[in-house]
Design a protein around this motif. Structure first.
Motif, PDB file in Angstrom:
ATOM      1  N   GLN A  36     -17.507   8.539  -0.994  1.00 48.44           N
ATOM      2  CA  GLN A  36     -18.369   7.464  -0.473  1.00 48.44           C
ATOM      3  C   GLN A  36     -18.238   6.152  -1.237  1.00 48.44           C
ATOM      4  O   GLN A  36     -18.817   5.157  -0.825  1.00 48.44           O
ATOM      5  CB  GLN A  36     -19.835   7.920  -0.492  1.00 48.44           C
ATOM      6  N   ILE A  55      -8.180   3.117   0.264  1.00 47.73           N
ATOM      7  CA  ILE A  55      -8.500   3.362   1.665  1.00 47.73           C
ATOM      8  C   ILE A  55      -8.427   4.866   1.886  1.00 47.73           C
ATOM      9  O   ILE A  55      -7.376   5.481   1.659  1.00 47.73           O
ATOM     10  CB  ILE A  55      -7.499   2.645   2.594  1.00 47.73           C
ATOM     11  N   LYS A 102      -7.748  -1.180  -4.885  1.00 47.50           N
ATOM     12  CA  LYS A 102      -8.287  -0.929  -3.553  1.00 47.50           C
ATOM     13  C   LYS A 102      -7.871   0.465  -3.093  1.00 47.50           C
ATOM     14  O   LYS A 102      -6.705   0.834  -3.194  1.00 47.50           O
ATOM     15  CB  LYS A 102      -7.777  -1.978  -2.563  1.00 47.50           C
ATOM     16  N   TYR A 142      -1.011   2.169   7.552  1.00 45.96           N
ATOM     17  CA  TYR A 142      -1.382   1.384   6.370  1.00 45.96           C
ATOM     18  C   TYR A 142      -0.266   1.341   5.329  1.00 45.96           C
ATOM     19  O   TYR A 142      -0.115   0.373   4.598  1.00 45.96           O
ATOM     20  CB  TYR A 142      -2.623   1.973   5.692  1.00 45.96           C
ATOM     21  N   THR A 189       0.835  -1.199   0.000  1.00 46.29           N
ATOM     22  CA  THR A 189       0.000   0.000   0.000  1.00 46.29           C
ATOM     23  C   THR A 189       0.869   1.247   0.000  1.00 46.29           C
ATOM     24  O   THR A 189       1.830   1.339   0.765  1.00 46.29           O
ATOM     25  CB  THR A 189      -0.916   0.011   1.239  1.00 46.29           C
ATOM     26  N   ASN A 192      -2.090  -0.937  -3.443  1.00 47.03           N
ATOM     27  CA  ASN A 192      -3.275  -0.261  -2.936  1.00 47.03           C
ATOM     28  C   ASN A 192      -2.942   1.197  -2.659  1.00 47.03           C
ATOM     29  O   ASN A 192      -1.776   1.559  -2.510  1.00 47.03           O
ATOM     30  CB  ASN A 192      -3.750  -0.916  -1.634  1.00 47.03           C
ATOM     31  N   SER A 205     -13.104   1.614  -1.173  1.00 44.44           N
ATOM     32  CA  SER A 205     -13.073   0.280  -0.583  1.00 44.44           C
ATOM     33  C   SER A 205     -13.277   0.381   0.923  1.00 44.44           C
ATOM     34  O   SER A 205     -13.980  -0.421   1.526  1.00 44.44           O
ATOM     35  CB  SER A 205     -11.732  -0.405  -0.874  1.00 44.44           C
ATOM     36  N   GLU A 206     -12.612   1.370   1.536  1.00 43.89           N
ATOM     37  CA  GLU A 206     -12.750   1.650   2.968  1.00 43.89           C
ATOM     38  C   GLU A 206     -12.663   3.154   3.168  1.00 43.89           C
ATOM     39  O   GLU A 206     -11.837   3.810   2.541  1.00 43.89           O
ATOM     40  CB  GLU A 206     -11.608   1.028   3.782  1.00 43.89           C
ATOM     41  N   LEU A 207     -13.507   3.691   4.054  1.00 48.45           N
ATOM     42  CA  LEU A 207     -13.410   5.101   4.440  1.00 48.45           C
ATOM     43  C   LEU A 207     -13.406   5.156   5.959  1.00 48.45           C
ATOM     44  O   LEU A 207     -14.334   4.685   6.604  1.00 48.45           O
ATOM     45  CB  LEU A 207     -14.574   5.925   3.893  1.00 48.45           C
ATOM     46  N   HIS A 208     -12.336   5.700   6.510  1.00 49.27           N
ATOM     47  CA  HIS A 208     -12.211   5.857   7.952  1.00 49.27           C
ATOM     48  C   HIS A 208     -12.394   7.329   8.284  1.00 49.27           C
ATOM     49  O   HIS A 208     -11.658   8.176   7.772  1.00 49.27           O
ATOM     50  CB  HIS A 208     -10.832   5.393   8.432  1.00 49.27           C
TER      51      HIS A 208
END
Length: 188
Positions: free
Chosen positions: A76, A61, A59, A97, A3, A35, A79-82
């Motif tokens: 929105q 993040i 991917k 990450y 990543t 990623n 793959s991932e939203l923190h």
């Protein structure tokens, strides 16, 4: 290497080449099975690199502070939203990450984020590569600043060698993948 953290502007810049190269970097990351972790926004170069990664099947993040969720417009479709509380949490999670870091052109926030991880490498907190994508010679003045800091005795010349830089995304990613860490003890 799995990543890459990418720091870049939530703006587009004045020259279309910045957005074009942000998208190009996203495609190259996927071509290299890497990623993306980034600031989580839909706007500017940030959104362009994320969209390109997703369009190529990669991917993504995103990490965005609550306060910036509406300002930078949180993406929105990732793959991932923190969503985190502070910028400190954002930077720490992105660094956790990431196996390497790239700064595209951006403003003071981009510089601050990149210089923090670069400083961590300098101090031996991590051995991950810290790279600058030198689009339009955007980061060339940084090298001059490093020369000045070296001349004035504030950093060792070896620290400048820790900077991975290229004006070509494909070559820069190759340099990241080939990177061999060397720790220089600061106080010797």
């Amino acid at each position: 290497m799995k990543t890459i953290a990418v720091y870049c502007g939530s703006s587009t810049g004045n020259d279309p080449i910045y957005m074009k190269q942000a998208r190009n970097l996203g495609k190259i990351l996927v071509d290299n099975r890497l990623n993306l972790v980034y600031g989580g926004a839909t706007v500017g170069c940030m959104g362009a690199v994320a969209d390109a990664v997703m369009e190529a099947g990669g991917k993504v993040i995103g990490v965005i502070p609550e306060k910036l969720k509406n300002v930078e417009i949180a993406h929105q479709q990732l793959s991932e939203l923190h969503v985190v509380n502070t910028m400190h949490e954002r930077k720490a999670l992105m660094a956790e990450y990431a196996d390497g870091f790239i700064a595209l052109p951006g403003g003071s926030g981009t510089l601050e984020e990149w210089f923090e991880v670069f400083t961590w490498a300098q101090l031996g907190y991590h051995n991950k590569p810290c790279a600058l994508l030198n689009i339009n010679n955007y980061y060339t003045p940084i090298l001059s600043l490093f020369d000045h800091m070296i001349e004035q005795g504030f950093i060792k010349s070896e620290y400048k060698d820790l900077i991975v830089m290229d004006n070509n995304s494909k070559e820069l990613v190759k340099k990241l993948k080939d990177y061999k860490s060397t720790y220089i003890h600061k106080w010797q």
